[in-house]
Design a protein around this motif. Sequence first.
Motif, PDB file in Angstrom:
ATOM      1  N   ALA A  62     -25.127 -47.142 -54.089  1.00 17.01           N
ATOM      2  CA  ALA A  62     -24.762 -45.929 -54.823  1.00 17.01           C
ATOM      3  C   ALA A  62     -25.419 -44.675 -54.258  1.00 17.01           C
ATOM      4  O   ALA A  62     -24.930 -43.566 -54.466  1.00 17.01           O
ATOM      5  N   LEU A  63     -26.528 -44.849 -53.564  1.00 17.40           N
ATOM      6  CA  LEU A  63     -27.273 -43.702 -53.044  1.00 17.40           C
ATOM      7  C   LEU A  63     -26.953 -43.507 -51.563  1.00 17.40           C
ATOM      8  O   LEU A  63     -27.361 -44.300 -50.717  1.00 17.40           O
ATOM      9  N   ARG A  64     -26.214 -42.471 -51.271  1.00 19.06           N
ATOM     10  CA  ARG A  64     -25.803 -42.216 -49.893  1.00 19.06           C
ATOM     11  C   ARG A  64     -26.178 -40.816 -49.405  1.00 19.06           C
ATOM     12  O   ARG A  64     -26.084 -40.524 -48.222  1.00 19.06           O
ATOM     13  N   ASP A  65     -26.600 -39.963 -50.341  1.00 12.33           N
ATOM     14  CA  ASP A  65     -26.911 -38.591 -49.975  1.00 12.33           C
ATOM     15  C   ASP A  65     -28.136 -38.146 -50.771  1.00 12.33           C
ATOM     16  O   ASP A  65     -28.090 -38.052 -52.000  1.00 12.33           O
ATOM     17  N   ARG A  66     -29.218 -37.868 -50.074  1.00 14.53           N
ATOM     18  CA  ARG A  66     -30.453 -37.461 -50.743  1.00 14.53           C
ATOM     19  C   ARG A  66     -30.256 -36.178 -51.549  1.00 14.53           C
ATOM     20  O   ARG A  66     -30.892 -35.971 -52.586  1.00 14.53           O
ATOM     21  N   ALA A  67     -29.367 -35.332 -51.105  1.00 13.61           N
ATOM     22  CA  ALA A  67     -29.125 -34.066 -51.798  1.00 13.61           C
ATOM     23  C   ALA A  67     -28.527 -34.268 -53.178  1.00 13.61           C
ATOM     24  O   ALA A  67     -28.585 -33.378 -54.024  1.00 13.61           O
ATOM     25  N   ARG A 100     -37.703 -43.153 -45.938  1.00 17.50           N
ATOM     26  CA  ARG A 100     -36.530 -43.879 -45.456  1.00 17.50           C
ATOM     27  C   ARG A 100     -35.218 -43.168 -45.773  1.00 17.50           C
ATOM     28  O   ARG A 100     -34.164 -43.548 -45.269  1.00 17.50           O
ATOM     29  N   LEU A 101     -35.300 -42.125 -46.614  1.00 19.03           N
ATOM     30  CA  LEU A 101     -34.091 -41.386 -46.987  1.00 19.03           C
ATOM     31  C   LEU A 101     -33.995 -40.034 -46.295  1.00 19.03           C
ATOM     32  O   LEU A 101     -33.101 -39.241 -46.600  1.00 19.03           O
ATOM     33  N   GLN A 102     -34.917 -39.769 -45.383  1.00 13.21           N
ATOM     34  CA  GLN A 102     -34.860 -38.503 -44.665  1.00 13.21           C
ATOM     35  C   GLN A 102     -33.699 -38.514 -43.677  1.00 13.21           C
ATOM     36  O   GLN A 102     -33.238 -39.575 -43.231  1.00 13.21           O
ATOM     37  N   ASP A 103     -33.244 -37.324 -43.325  1.00 17.17           N
ATOM     38  CA  ASP A 103     -32.016 -37.186 -42.543  1.00 17.17           C
ATOM     39  C   ASP A 103     -32.041 -37.999 -41.249  1.00 17.17           C
ATOM     40  O   ASP A 103     -31.035 -38.596 -40.870  1.00 17.17           O
ATOM     41  N   GLY A 104     -33.150 -38.042 -40.565  1.00 19.56           N
ATOM     42  CA  GLY A 104     -33.198 -38.748 -39.284  1.00 19.56           C
ATOM     43  C   GLY A 104     -33.158 -40.254 -39.417  1.00 19.56           C
ATOM     44  O   GLY A 104     -32.871 -40.961 -38.442  1.00 19.56           O
ATOM     45  N   ARG A 105     -33.432 -40.789 -40.627  1.00 20.38           N
ATOM     46  CA  ARG A 105     -33.504 -42.235 -40.814  1.00 20.38           C
ATOM     47  C   ARG A 105     -32.387 -42.768 -41.696  1.00 20.38           C
ATOM     48  O   ARG A 105     -32.058 -43.953 -41.637  1.00 20.38           O
ATOM     49  N   LEU A 106     -31.841 -41.907 -42.544  1.00 21.19           N
ATOM     50  CA  LEU A 106     -30.868 -42.348 -43.531  1.00 21.19           C
ATOM     51  C   LEU A 106     -29.653 -43.048 -42.911  1.00 21.19           C
ATOM     52  O   LEU A 106     -29.228 -44.103 -43.407  1.00 21.19           O
ATOM     53  N   PRO A 107     -29.044 -42.537 -41.843  1.00 20.91           N
ATOM     54  CA  PRO A 107     -27.856 -43.214 -41.294  1.00 20.91           C
ATOM     55  C   PRO A 107     -28.128 -44.662 -40.884  1.00 20.91           C
ATOM     56  O   PRO A 107     -27.301 -45.548 -41.154  1.00 20.91           O
ATOM     57  N   VAL A 144     -27.176 -51.259 -45.598  1.00 19.70           N
ATOM     58  CA  VAL A 144     -26.566 -51.461 -46.906  1.00 19.70           C
ATOM     59  C   VAL A 144     -25.092 -51.837 -46.755  1.00 19.70           C
ATOM     60  O   VAL A 144     -24.584 -52.706 -47.475  1.00 19.70           O
ATOM     61  N   GLU A 145     -24.419 -51.198 -45.848  1.00 21.46           N
ATOM     62  CA  GLU A 145     -23.003 -51.495 -45.641  1.00 21.46           C
ATOM     63  C   GLU A 145     -22.800 -52.939 -45.223  1.00 21.46           C
ATOM     64  O   GLU A 145     -21.812 -53.584 -45.626  1.00 21.46           O
ATOM     65  N   VAL A 155     -37.143 -58.861 -41.040  1.00 17.82           N
ATOM     66  CA  VAL A 155     -38.368 -58.108 -41.313  1.00 17.82           C
ATOM     67  C   VAL A 155     -38.453 -56.934 -40.344  1.00 17.82           C
ATOM     68  O   VAL A 155     -38.293 -57.093 -39.132  1.00 17.82           O
ATOM     69  N   GLY A 156     -38.669 -55.734 -40.877  1.00 17.43           N
ATOM     70  CA  GLY A 156     -38.792 -54.546 -40.043  1.00 17.43           C
ATOM     71  C   GLY A 156     -37.473 -53.853 -39.750  1.00 17.43           C
ATOM     72  O   GLY A 156     -37.449 -52.872 -38.997  1.00 17.43           O
ATOM     73  N   ALA A 157     -36.370 -54.320 -40.356  1.00 12.78           N
ATOM     74  CA  ALA A 157     -35.076 -53.693 -40.083  1.00 12.78           C
ATOM     75  C   ALA A 157     -34.989 -52.300 -40.687  1.00 12.78           C
ATOM     76  O   ALA A 157     -34.300 -51.426 -40.158  1.00 12.78           O
ATOM     77  N   ASP A 158     -35.680 -52.083 -41.808  1.00 15.41           N
ATOM     78  CA  ASP A 158     -35.637 -50.762 -42.437  1.00 15.41           C
ATOM     79  C   ASP A 158     -36.347 -49.746 -41.562  1.00 15.41           C
ATOM     80  O   ASP A 158     -37.303 -50.073 -40.858  1.00 15.41           O
ATOM     81  N   VAL A 159     -35.894 -48.512 -41.612  1.00 20.21           N
ATOM     82  CA  VAL A 159     -36.436 -47.448 -40.777  1.00 20.21           C
ATOM     83  C   VAL A 159     -37.228 -46.484 -41.658  1.00 20.21           C
ATOM     84  O   VAL A 159     -36.661 -45.831 -42.542  1.00 20.21           O
ATOM     85  N   GLY A 160     -38.544 -46.405 -41.433  1.00 20.09           N
ATOM     86  CA  GLY A 160     -39.389 -45.506 -42.202  1.00 20.09           C
ATOM     87  C   GLY A 160     -40.360 -46.253 -43.090  1.00 20.09           C
ATOM     88  O   GLY A 160     -40.137 -47.414 -43.459  1.00 20.09           O
TER      89      GLY A 160
END
Length: 330
Positions: free
Chosen positions: A217-222, A235-242, A248-249, A314-319
């Motif tokens: 459900a969360l796709r845009d920090r704004a 992990r939700l900052q612009d450089g890491r979010l994509p 998630v996809e 393990v470690g797949a998340d960015v940030g």
Amino acid sequence: MPSRTLGDPASGSALRVSALGLGCMGMSEFYGPSNERESLATIAAFCDAGGTLLDTADMYGPFTNEQLVGRAVAQRREQVVVATKVGIRRRPDGSRSVDGRPEHVRAACEASLRRLGVEHVDLYYQHRVDPDVPVEETWGALADLVRAGHVRHLGISEAAPETLRRAHAVHPVTAVQTEWSLWSRDVEVDGVLATARELGVGVVPYSPLGRGFLSGALRDRAALASDDFRRSDPRLQDGRLPSNLRLVEQVQALAAELDATAAQVALAWLLAQGPDVVPIPGTRRAGRLAENLAAVDVVLGTDLLARLDRTLPVGADVGDRYADMSPLRR
């Protein structure tokens, strides 16, 4: 609702709870505006569905979340397991500090009992480890609370493996609470999970849906409220979010094969990690609660579990998990 056991029956630390708990923090703050009536209805629906474990803390609100939980359980005290925490102090200016001094533990417990309107806390956590107070001193005070009948079981949150051992040597630890999800798998490799299982300590993953991120459900920090603390999540900052959104996809694609949601698969994956694991997804909406609770009926076969491990290793998340990681895993 199936049930599970936290802790070791042989040590007297065993506590029977529902397989999924309910994290109540967001009902008072951190995730934007909330509605008390809706929150109380959600807690009632959780209990009506057979849920028993309610998780709060004195610093949530601050203080108001315990009051909310107290009102919710007033007419069903014997049905629920109330878990709260001590160790993080809030100042009027919004800053926080960690306090593990025995005198603070005693005073905080008395205040929590009053706010909750209960005679004892079922599970009392040290919320964060104080680097300036030996954990043995903090746990000596916590053990005194058990002997006095004010607390039934003890837990610790975000403790390093050696700290967990030291606390357990003072008094049996029923549960260690730590962030654990398909998005945050550090506990599997940093020794916390292995140590907990060696000692017979149950594991209570908080943020099992990655603070809502794994729901899709969360796709845009704004889109988050201005006072939503996730705005600062690294992990939700612009450089890491994509990069994180792509993870998630992939979970959503796997969930579609089971006619389930990504959130249900994420919770079912945690439940499949062992009978000593009791996730506490947080929500303040009855609709989302129903979705989460249905995860206990989602069966992940060996093949799908292996695919999830390959997709989100393990470690797949960015940030990092927090903007400031210094207070964690002491």
